[in-house]
Write a protein that holds these residues in place. Structure first.
Motif, PDB file in Angstrom:
ATOM      1  N   ALA A   1       0.862  -1.180   0.000  1.00 52.60           N
ATOM      2  CA  ALA A   1       0.000   0.000   0.000  1.00 52.60           C
ATOM      3  C   ALA A   1       0.898   1.230   0.000  1.00 52.60           C
ATOM      4  CB  ALA A   1      -0.906   0.009   1.229  1.00 52.60           C
ATOM      5  N   TYR A   2       0.542   2.215  -0.784  1.00 50.12           N
ATOM      6  CA  TYR A   2       1.282   3.475  -0.863  1.00 50.12           C
ATOM      7  C   TYR A   2       0.323   4.631  -0.676  1.00 50.12           C
ATOM      8  CZ  TYR A   2       5.718   1.733  -2.734  1.00 50.12           C
ATOM      9  OH  TYR A   2       6.933   1.116  -2.884  1.00 50.12           O
ATOM     10  N   VAL A   3       0.797   5.666   0.010  1.00 47.46           N
ATOM     11  CA  VAL A   3       0.084   6.935   0.071  1.00 47.46           C
ATOM     12  C   VAL A   3       1.110   8.027  -0.222  1.00 47.46           C
ATOM     13  CG1 VAL A   3      -1.307   8.523   1.444  1.00 47.46           C
ATOM     14  CG2 VAL A   3      -1.558   6.057   1.783  1.00 47.46           C
ATOM     15  N   PHE A   4       0.770   8.904  -1.163  1.00 45.55           N
ATOM     16  CA  PHE A   4       1.607  10.050  -1.512  1.00 45.55           C
ATOM     17  C   PHE A   4       0.931  11.293  -0.953  1.00 45.55           C
ATOM     18  CE2 PHE A   4       2.525   6.797  -4.620  1.00 45.55           C
ATOM     19  CZ  PHE A   4       3.913   6.829  -4.701  1.00 45.55           C
ATOM     20  N   TYR A   5       1.684  12.058  -0.138  1.00 46.97           N
ATOM     21  CA  TYR A   5       1.131  13.208   0.575  1.00 46.97           C
ATOM     22  C   TYR A   5       1.554  14.524  -0.078  1.00 46.97           C
ATOM     23  CZ  TYR A   5      -0.046   9.903   4.257  1.00 46.97           C
ATOM     24  OH  TYR A   5      -0.579   8.853   4.953  1.00 46.97           O
TER      25      TYR A   5
END
Length: 154
Positions: free
Chosen positions: A88-92
């Motif tokens: 899982a990836y989240v780019f902020y």
């Protein structure tokens, strides 16, 4: 709408509101190139609002494992399985990328990784807890990264 990350023609699509949009796009492209070359996986991201379950899972793991709450707004996220790993990836918006690697097997590897886009400051919520190693990337400039091992079950 999902976006296939192009690592040959790097684009800031979906990341325009970030003060380090170019570097964050390079970081995202760097991840896309890694998964394409190593696993043959096409790295696709969606606006964070379209995949709230991914953002919530990453946020929950950060909170429960290390009492970390990321203050920046999530822009994009993705989740996929590859080679026995649930990723899982989240780019902020700040330029931060958080990834969760969770081995599907009971004894699999489990870790959270942080990557900082070139030009961004270390977020306050991470600054006193982690040391960041540097690596150079043709796509992303200097990437600073750190990680921790997940101890719980998610």
């Amino acid at each position: 709408m999902p976006y296939i990350v192009d690592f040959e023609n790097v684009s800031t699509v979906g990341l325009e509101s970030s003060p380090v949009a170019e570097a964050l796009a390079g970081l995202r492209a760097n991840e896309g190139r890694y998964y394409r070359n190593k696993y043959g996986h096409v790295f696709t991201v969606s606006p964070a609002g379209e995949v709230p379950e991914v953002v919530e899972r990453v946020s929950r793991i950060l909170k429960e494992e290390r009492d970390i709450v990321i203050s920046s707004r999530p822009l994009e996220a993705t989740a996929f399985d590859v080679d026995g790993l649930r990723m899982a990836y989240v780019f902020y918006e700040s330029g931060l990328s958080v990834n969760v690697m969770y081995g599907i097997e009971a004894d699999g590897k489990r870790a959270v990784g942080f990557k900082l886009s070139d030009g961004m400051e270390i977020p306050e919520e991470l600054a006193s807890r982690f040391k960041f190693a540097r690596q150079k990337s043709k796509l992303a400039g200097v990437i600073r990264g750190s990680y921790f091992v997940i101890k719980g079950e998610y």
